[in-house]
Design a protein around this motif. Sequence first.
Motif, PDB file in Angstrom:
ATOM      1  N   THR A   1     -78.344  23.744   5.889  1.00 15.49           N
ATOM      2  CA  THR A   1     -77.871  22.001   5.980  1.00 15.49           C
ATOM      3  C   THR A   1     -78.728  21.509   6.323  1.00 15.49           C
ATOM      4  OG1 THR A   1     -77.103  22.243   8.811  1.00 15.49           O
ATOM      5  CG2 THR A   1     -75.168  23.011   6.183  1.00 15.49           C
ATOM      6  N   THR A   2     -80.360  22.290   7.098  1.00 14.26           N
ATOM      7  CA  THR A   2     -81.243  22.013   7.681  1.00 14.26           C
ATOM      8  C   THR A   2     -82.098  20.910   6.595  1.00 14.26           C
ATOM      9  OG1 THR A   2     -82.300  23.346   9.171  1.00 14.26           O
ATOM     10  CG2 THR A   2     -84.136  21.918   8.286  1.00 14.26           C
ATOM     11  N   ASP A   3     -82.106  19.660   6.947  1.00 14.07           N
ATOM     12  CA  ASP A   3     -83.221  18.277   5.822  1.00 14.07           C
ATOM     13  C   ASP A   3     -82.585  18.758   4.825  1.00 14.07           C
ATOM     14  OD1 ASP A   3     -85.615  18.294   7.571  1.00 14.07           O
ATOM     15  OD2 ASP A   3     -86.191  19.574   6.426  1.00 14.07           O
ATOM     16  N   CYS A   4     -80.643  18.474   5.220  1.00 17.81           N
ATOM     17  CA  CYS A   4     -79.598  17.854   3.683  1.00 17.81           C
ATOM     18  C   CYS A   4     -78.950  16.973   4.122  1.00 17.81           C
ATOM     19  CB  CYS A   4     -79.347  19.535   3.578  1.00 17.81           C
ATOM     20  SG  CYS A   4     -79.738  20.860   2.702  1.00 17.81           S
ATOM     21  N   ILE A   5     -78.421  16.641   3.438  1.00 19.01           N
ATOM     22  CA  ILE A   5     -76.979  15.234   3.666  1.00 19.01           C
ATOM     23  C   ILE A   5     -75.850  15.798   3.344  1.00 19.01           C
ATOM     24  CG2 ILE A   5     -75.989  13.498   2.801  1.00 19.01           C
ATOM     25  CD1 ILE A   5     -78.714  11.834   1.835  1.00 19.01           C
ATOM     26  N   ILE A   6     -74.569  16.273   4.429  1.00 14.27           N
ATOM     27  CA  ILE A   6     -73.688  16.696   4.265  1.00 14.27           C
ATOM     28  C   ILE A   6     -72.162  16.750   3.712  1.00 14.27           C
ATOM     29  CG2 ILE A   6     -71.068  17.719   5.452  1.00 14.27           C
ATOM     30  CD1 ILE A   6     -73.604  19.193   6.240  1.00 14.27           C
ATOM     31  N   VAL A   7     -72.228  16.589   2.532  1.00 13.01           N
ATOM     32  CA  VAL A   7     -71.103  16.476   1.726  1.00 13.01           C
ATOM     33  C   VAL A   7     -70.182  17.338   1.523  1.00 13.01           C
ATOM     34  CG1 VAL A   7     -70.746  15.740  -0.867  1.00 13.01           C
ATOM     35  CG2 VAL A   7     -72.795  15.493   0.283  1.00 13.01           C
ATOM     36  N   ALA A   8     -68.330  16.179   1.527  1.00 13.57           N
ATOM     37  CA  ALA A   8     -67.560  17.189   1.734  1.00 13.57           C
ATOM     38  C   ALA A   8     -65.980  16.381   1.475  1.00 13.57           C
ATOM     39  CB  ALA A   8     -67.062  17.637   3.063  1.00 13.57           C
ATOM     40  N   HIS A   9     -65.192  16.148   0.737  1.00 10.51           N
ATOM     41  CA  HIS A   9     -64.267  15.451   0.236  1.00 10.51           C
ATOM     42  C   HIS A   9     -62.794  15.545   1.550  1.00 10.51           C
ATOM     43  CE1 HIS A   9     -61.952  13.927  -3.008  1.00 10.51           C
ATOM     44  NE2 HIS A   9     -61.134  14.476  -2.569  1.00 10.51           N
ATOM     45  N   ASN A  10     -63.648  14.528   1.933  1.00 10.44           N
ATOM     46  CA  ASN A  10     -62.792  14.058   3.788  1.00 10.44           C
ATOM     47  C   ASN A  10     -63.884  14.519   4.693  1.00 10.44           C
ATOM     48  OD1 ASN A  10     -61.419  12.607   5.960  1.00 10.44           O
ATOM     49  ND2 ASN A  10     -59.869  14.246   5.446  1.00 10.44           N
ATOM     50  N   ALA A  11     -65.459  13.801   4.594  1.00 10.93           N
ATOM     51  CA  ALA A  11     -66.086  14.943   5.145  1.00 10.93           C
ATOM     52  C   ALA A  11     -65.476  14.424   6.766  1.00 10.93           C
ATOM     53  CB  ALA A  11     -67.581  13.866   4.637  1.00 10.93           C
ATOM     54  N   GLN A  12     -65.346  12.791   7.231  1.00  9.46           N
ATOM     55  CA  GLN A  12     -65.550  13.709   8.754  1.00  9.46           C
ATOM     56  C   GLN A  12     -64.725  14.422   9.347  1.00  9.46           C
ATOM     57  OE1 GLN A  12     -62.837   9.530   9.511  1.00  9.46           O
ATOM     58  NE2 GLN A  12     -62.994   9.625  11.222  1.00  9.46           N
ATOM     59  N   PHE A  13     -63.215  14.717   8.694  1.00 13.94           N
ATOM     60  CA  PHE A  13     -63.103  16.486   8.806  1.00 13.94           C
ATOM     61  C   PHE A  13     -63.851  17.334   9.977  1.00 13.94           C
ATOM     62  CE2 PHE A  13     -60.457  20.296   8.233  1.00 13.94           C
ATOM     63  CZ  PHE A  13     -59.672  20.656   9.689  1.00 13.94           C
ATOM     64  N   ASP A  14     -64.570  17.514   7.937  1.00 16.36           N
ATOM     65  CA  ASP A  14     -65.450  18.690   8.014  1.00 16.36           C
ATOM     66  C   ASP A  14     -66.380  18.582   9.237  1.00 16.36           C
ATOM     67  OD1 ASP A  14     -64.442  20.497   5.160  1.00 16.36           O
ATOM     68  OD2 ASP A  14     -64.128  18.608   5.582  1.00 16.36           O
ATOM     69  N   TYR A  15     -67.032  17.603   9.063  1.00 13.65           N
ATOM     70  CA  TYR A  15     -67.843  17.133   9.923  1.00 13.65           C
ATOM     71  C   TYR A  15     -67.893  17.224  11.093  1.00 13.65           C
ATOM     72  CZ  TYR A  15     -72.731  15.104  11.485  1.00 13.65           C
ATOM     73  OH  TYR A  15     -73.827  14.776  12.460  1.00 13.65           O
ATOM     74  N   ARG A  16     -66.465  17.240  12.045  1.00 11.86           N
ATOM     75  CA  ARG A  16     -65.813  17.129  12.709  1.00 11.86           C
ATOM     76  C   ARG A  16     -65.997  18.329  13.406  1.00 11.86           C
ATOM     77  NH1 ARG A  16     -61.083  17.099  15.136  1.00 11.86           N
ATOM     78  NH2 ARG A  16     -59.843  16.681  13.631  1.00 11.86           N
ATOM     79  N   ILE A  17     -65.535  19.564  12.280  1.00 17.66           N
ATOM     80  CA  ILE A  17     -65.193  20.887  13.321  1.00 17.66           C
ATOM     81  C   ILE A  17     -66.330  21.175  12.944  1.00 17.66           C
ATOM     82  CG2 ILE A  17     -64.019  22.627  12.144  1.00 17.66           C
ATOM     83  CD1 ILE A  17     -61.807  20.948  12.820  1.00 17.66           C
ATOM     84  N   LEU A  18     -67.375  20.783  12.207  1.00 22.03           N
ATOM     85  CA  LEU A  18     -68.711  21.314  12.243  1.00 22.03           C
ATOM     86  C   LEU A  18     -69.626  21.161  13.981  1.00 22.03           C
ATOM     87  CD1 LEU A  18     -70.359  21.540   9.151  1.00 22.03           C
ATOM     88  CD2 LEU A  18     -70.171  23.898  10.084  1.00 22.03           C
ATOM     89  N   ARG A  19     -69.710  20.017  13.806  1.00 18.92           N
ATOM     90  CA  ARG A  19     -69.631  19.208  15.550  1.00 18.92           C
ATOM     91  C   ARG A  19     -68.780  20.447  16.183  1.00 18.92           C
ATOM     92  NH1 ARG A  19     -73.201  15.620  16.340  1.00 18.92           N
ATOM     93  NH2 ARG A  19     -71.424  14.266  17.923  1.00 18.92           N
ATOM     94  N   THR A  20     -67.795  20.379  16.839  1.00 19.54           N
ATOM     95  CA  THR A  20     -66.983  20.935  17.681  1.00 19.54           C
ATOM     96  C   THR A  20     -67.088  22.414  18.018  1.00 19.54           C
ATOM     97  OG1 THR A  20     -65.266  19.635  17.277  1.00 19.54           O
ATOM     98  CG2 THR A  20     -64.456  21.578  18.239  1.00 19.54           C
ATOM     99  N   GLU A  21     -67.226  23.376  16.813  1.00 18.93           N
ATOM    100  CA  GLU A  21     -67.498  24.426  16.783  1.00 18.93           C
ATOM    101  C   GLU A  21     -69.305  24.667  17.606  1.00 18.93           C
ATOM    102  OE1 GLU A  21     -65.675  26.874  16.549  1.00 18.93           O
ATOM    103  OE2 GLU A  21     -64.447  27.754  14.550  1.00 18.93           O
ATOM    104  N   PHE A  22     -70.270  23.469  17.165  1.00 22.10           N
ATOM    105  CA  PHE A  22     -71.394  23.872  17.926  1.00 22.10           C
ATOM    106  C   PHE A  22     -71.450  23.840  19.110  1.00 22.10           C
ATOM    107  CE2 PHE A  22     -72.896  24.520  13.053  1.00 22.10           C
ATOM    108  CZ  PHE A  22     -74.059  25.212  13.110  1.00 22.10           C
ATOM    109  N   GLY A  23     -70.521  22.249  19.242  1.00 23.02           N
ATOM    110  CA  GLY A  23     -70.677  21.624  20.863  1.00 23.02           C
ATOM    111  C   GLY A  23     -69.844  23.104  21.597  1.00 23.02           C
ATOM    112  N   ARG A  24     -68.760  24.261  21.931  1.00 21.86           N
ATOM    113  CA  ARG A  24     -68.765  24.947  21.774  1.00 21.86           C
ATOM    114  C   ARG A  24     -69.898  25.695  22.488  1.00 21.86           C
ATOM    115  NH1 ARG A  24     -63.741  25.444  17.841  1.00 21.86           N
ATOM    116  NH2 ARG A  24     -62.101  23.876  18.864  1.00 21.86           N
ATOM    117  N   LEU A  25     -70.841  26.160  21.606  1.00 24.50           N
ATOM    118  CA  LEU A  25     -71.869  27.196  21.815  1.00 24.50           C
ATOM    119  C   LEU A  25     -73.368  26.080  22.675  1.00 24.50           C
ATOM    120  CD1 LEU A  25     -71.918  28.717  18.270  1.00 24.50           C
ATOM    121  CD2 LEU A  25     -70.653  29.480  20.135  1.00 24.50           C
TER     122      LEU A  25
END
Length: 453
Positions: A78-102
Motif C-alpha cells: 500500500t506504500t505510495d497508494c491511495i486506499i480504495v474500498a467499498h465503504n472505505a471509512q470502515f476498511d480504513y478504520r479497521i486497518l488503522r485499529t490493527e496497526f494501532g495495536r502494534l
Amino acid sequence: MYAILDIETTGGKYNEEGITEIAIYKYDGHEVVDQFISLVNPERDIQPFVVNLTGINSNMLRNAPKFYEVAKRIVEITTDCIIVAHNAQFDYRILRTEFGRLGFEFERQSLCTVELSKKLIPGQKSYSLGKLVRSLGIPVADRHRASGDAQATVKLFKLLLAKDTEKHIIKNSVRANPKLQLEPKHIDIIADLPSITGVYYIHNAEGEIIYIGKSKNIKKRINQHFTGTNAKSKKIQAAVSSVTYEATGSELVALLKESEEIKRVKPIFNRALRRTIFTHALYSFVDENNYINLKIDKADGRKKPITTFSNRQSGKSFITNAVEEYNLCQKLAGLYKTKTSCFNYEVKLCNGACIEKEPPESYNKRVNNLITKNSYANKNMVIIDRGRDVDERSAILIENGVFVGLGFYNLNYQINNIDVLKSIITPMANNRDTQHIIQSYLRRYKRTKVLTL
C-alpha cells in the motif's frame, strides 16, 4: 497507484473487531500489478451472524497468520497508494485499529467507491456492493469473501474511472504521488507508457491537465511530443511532469473521448475553442421535377446535413463512389454540370433521371437508401467495437439520432436490457463534431457492428 482492498472481520463492538481475511489488489489505473490475499487469525471470537454471512469460522483460522505476521506485506503493497474500498471509512478504520495495536501509525489517502458511485452513477436503487455491481453488469464471485469483493471493487473502480469525465480521481492521484512531484526525465515517462490505442493526458507538477490527445500508439505519440521542435512541443516539454492515459481499444471511442474532453477541460496547450473538425457536408433537395438532388457544399450550421467531411475532396470522393454503388445520376448528384443528359447516361450507366426518363419514384428510392445508410437521424442503435481487453467490447449508444454516450461491457455478461446498457454508459455531449466522428468512422470501417434497437 491504488490499493483496492476488502476486509472481513469478526464483528462485535466498535474498535474491538479483528480481521479474519484481507485481500489487496494494487491497481495502476489499467491493470492489477500486485496482489495480497490471506486469512488472518483474529485471536478473538467471530460473531455467529458473521460466520453465516462469510462462511469463515474459527477452525479455518486456527493456523492462519496473525495480523503482525502480515503487517509488513500490507505496508509494502500500500506504500505510495491511495486506499480504495467499498465503504472505505470502515476498511480504513479497521486497518488503522490493527496497526494501532502494534504501535504503528498507518496513514494513507483513501477513496470510497460508495461515495464515488453516488456521484458518478446516480439513481441506483442500492449502493451495496452486490446489488450495485449486478445492476451494472459486473460479474462477481465469492460474495462476502475478501478476494471476491475486492475483485468486484476493482471492476467497479475501473468503470468509475471511465465515468469520471472531469478527471478528478486521476488529477488528485497525480497531485498526491510524491514521485510525480519531481521533474522526471522524458525518457522515464515514455518507458512507462504502452503502445496501445487510447486517450492520453499530459499533466504539470500540480496535476492539472495541460494537453489531451488520442493515438493508436500512445508511447509513439508521446515520444513525438517530447522530440518535436515546434513551439507547442517545446512548451509541453518544459511543463510536463507526468503522463496518464486511458485505454479505449477502439479508435472510435478514443476520437469521441478526445473531442469531448478537450471541449470540457480546455487544456492550455490544446486550442481553447477547437474549430469544427469538418468543413464540408452532403445536403439534399428536391428539384422542380420531384427528383432528390445531392450536393457537396461548405458546412452550414443552419442546415441539417446528411453526413459531413473533413474537406471537399473527401466529400467528392464519397459521392463519386455513391453514384456507382447506388446507380445514381451524375447530374443529380452534383458531379456533372449539364443542361442535358449526364456522361453516364451516354455510356448506359445511368437510367436517365437527368432527362426525366427514369420515374422520380424509382430514382428517389435509391437516393433514400443512400441517405438512410449514411445518416443516423431518428435512429436508435448501438455501435459495438473493440474493448480494452480481449473479453470486453465498447458500446456507443444513439437514441432518436442523438449520441448519448459510450461504455464498456464484459463478454461474459449479456447486455439484453436497455436499462443495464444505460447504467454502464458514460453520458457525453451530442454535437456536430461527434456526429461527424461517428459517421466518418462508419464510412471507413464498413464492417463495424451496428445493432438497431
